[in-house]
Design a protein around this motif. Sequence first.
Motif, PDB file in Angstrom:
ATOM      1  N   SER A 248       0.833  -1.212   0.000  1.00 47.52           N
ATOM      2  CA  SER A 248       0.000   0.000   0.000  1.00 47.52           C
ATOM      3  C   SER A 248       0.862   1.254   0.000  1.00 47.52           C
ATOM      4  O   SER A 248       0.519   2.254  -0.650  1.00 47.52           O
ATOM      5  N   ASN A 249       1.962   1.219   0.719  1.00 53.19           N
ATOM      6  CA  ASN A 249       2.854   2.367   0.753  1.00 53.19           C
ATOM      7  C   ASN A 249       3.405   2.682  -0.630  1.00 53.19           C
ATOM      8  O   ASN A 249       3.487   3.846  -1.039  1.00 53.19           O
TER       9      ASN A 249
ATOM     10  N   GLN B  86       0.632   4.182  -2.853  1.00 54.65           N
ATOM     11  CA  GLN B  86       0.390   5.569  -2.457  1.00 54.65           C
ATOM     12  C   GLN B  86       1.543   6.461  -2.891  1.00 54.65           C
ATOM     13  O   GLN B  86       1.324   7.593  -3.351  1.00 54.65           O
TER      14      GLN B  86
ATOM     15  N   ILE C 227      -4.836   5.770  -1.783  1.00 59.90           N
ATOM     16  CA  ILE C 227      -4.712   6.339  -0.443  1.00 59.90           C
ATOM     17  C   ILE C 227      -4.688   5.196   0.560  1.00 59.90           C
ATOM     18  O   ILE C 227      -5.495   4.264   0.481  1.00 59.90           O
ATOM     19  N   THR C 228      -3.767   5.270   1.514  1.00 59.56           N
ATOM     20  CA  THR C 228      -3.667   4.272   2.571  1.00 59.56           C
ATOM     21  C   THR C 228      -4.305   4.795   3.853  1.00 59.56           C
ATOM     22  O   THR C 228      -4.053   5.929   4.263  1.00 59.56           O
TER      23      THR C 228
ATOM     24  N   TYR D 158      -5.333  10.280  -9.355  1.00 59.01           N
ATOM     25  CA  TYR D 158      -5.254   8.890  -8.889  1.00 59.01           C
ATOM     26  C   TYR D 158      -5.512   7.924 -10.041  1.00 59.01           C
ATOM     27  O   TYR D 158      -4.821   6.910 -10.183  1.00 59.01           O
TER      28      TYR D 158
END
Length: 407
Positions: free
Chosen positions: A338-339, A342, A348-349, A373
């Motif tokens: 997820s990092n 993002q 978005i986390t 996005y």
Amino acid sequence: MARVLVVNIPAEGHINPTLGLVKQLVDCGEQVVYVCTEEYRDKVLQTGAAFRAYPFPMDPFSHDPDLKPAPYKHPSQFADMVVRGIIQKIIPEALKVAEQDTYDYLIFDSLMGWGGTILAQRLGIPAVCSIASFAFVDPLGAEQDYYEDFGGNDANLYASTMELAHQLARQFNVPVPSIQELTKHAGQLKLVYTSRYLQPKADQLDDSFLFTGTSVVPRLDAPPFDFEPLLDPNRKIVYISMGTILNRDLAFYELCFAAFQQLPFQFILSSGRDTDMTPLAAYIPDNFIVRPYIPQLEVLERADAFVTHAGMNSVSEALYYDVPMVMIPLTSDQPLVSNRVQELGAGITLKPSTLTPETLRDALLQVLSDRSYKDQACVIGESLRQAGGYVRAADAIIRTFSTVEQK
């Protein structure tokens, strides 16, 4: 034509990325024997490979305390899970099956770590490492930004893990590994089902790592689904899934209902085959379709956004179809995945510990209203589609091991 042994762990996110590769190898004339647990027999047989089962409890990642996913606060925890949960329990059983025949090369899942090396050494064949997540430049738990302090317990855990490793080395008559070798990506070739663009720290990985992108093939076991409600071009589609293991949190689903019930979008929620949604049946909003199992690829192909646990398989499939995400990482490699998404601007986390209906709704609306996005998801998606997929992976394997045979 070579005889190929594939050994995998019983997890959907590790099986699915290999199916296109296996079918391509079969189509190219290789004789493939796939070894996993009985529950995956039908899925594997659809590729044209032969199947052999090793005994193992059903749904082990949900029930086995050594395998149950948990946040890794220190690298020794990940190493211990690999040795105690996978190598000790799976490798002896897989080896019993594999030793019944002879093979020219092995393909094993990276989560087996040193276990893949044991298999290759005992069978006397070269190996390919199948990496269903990112290639780990650093072991899980080394990223202290994601995890709390381990509290000084690393020395005891290290000693316990290495003691078991010594026992297994004696059992299999192989050299004792270092702590780093327990989780290292071994093998002459390492297949990574992502793109070099998406892979973190890709510049630190050598040429033995082959980035082939997301492996997307039709899933013949996908359930029927009525796509009629998704045909309205003016109504955005949001898919929600927390994967196949940590998907029984009814409080999270109730939070989703509260967050999204007033939004003019069509929500599709995959609750999981073993999740009892009966307590929430009366609370499902009109703008939700809830099913225990959803044909994920077909839904993602139509989706405008994806609310996900950030499992690598789900994230890869979403980005393959240019879908931006709201990510709620729960365990294992999910914070790392997820990092990175993002960081590249495709999602978005959110932290599970501070999640509220308001933060979840605000994040989804931001992802849907800010075109950047979607644009960044398209950039990543293009890198995944252009990486060559299972065709390139199979070609690289066949060329590598036909060269070995000639020598």
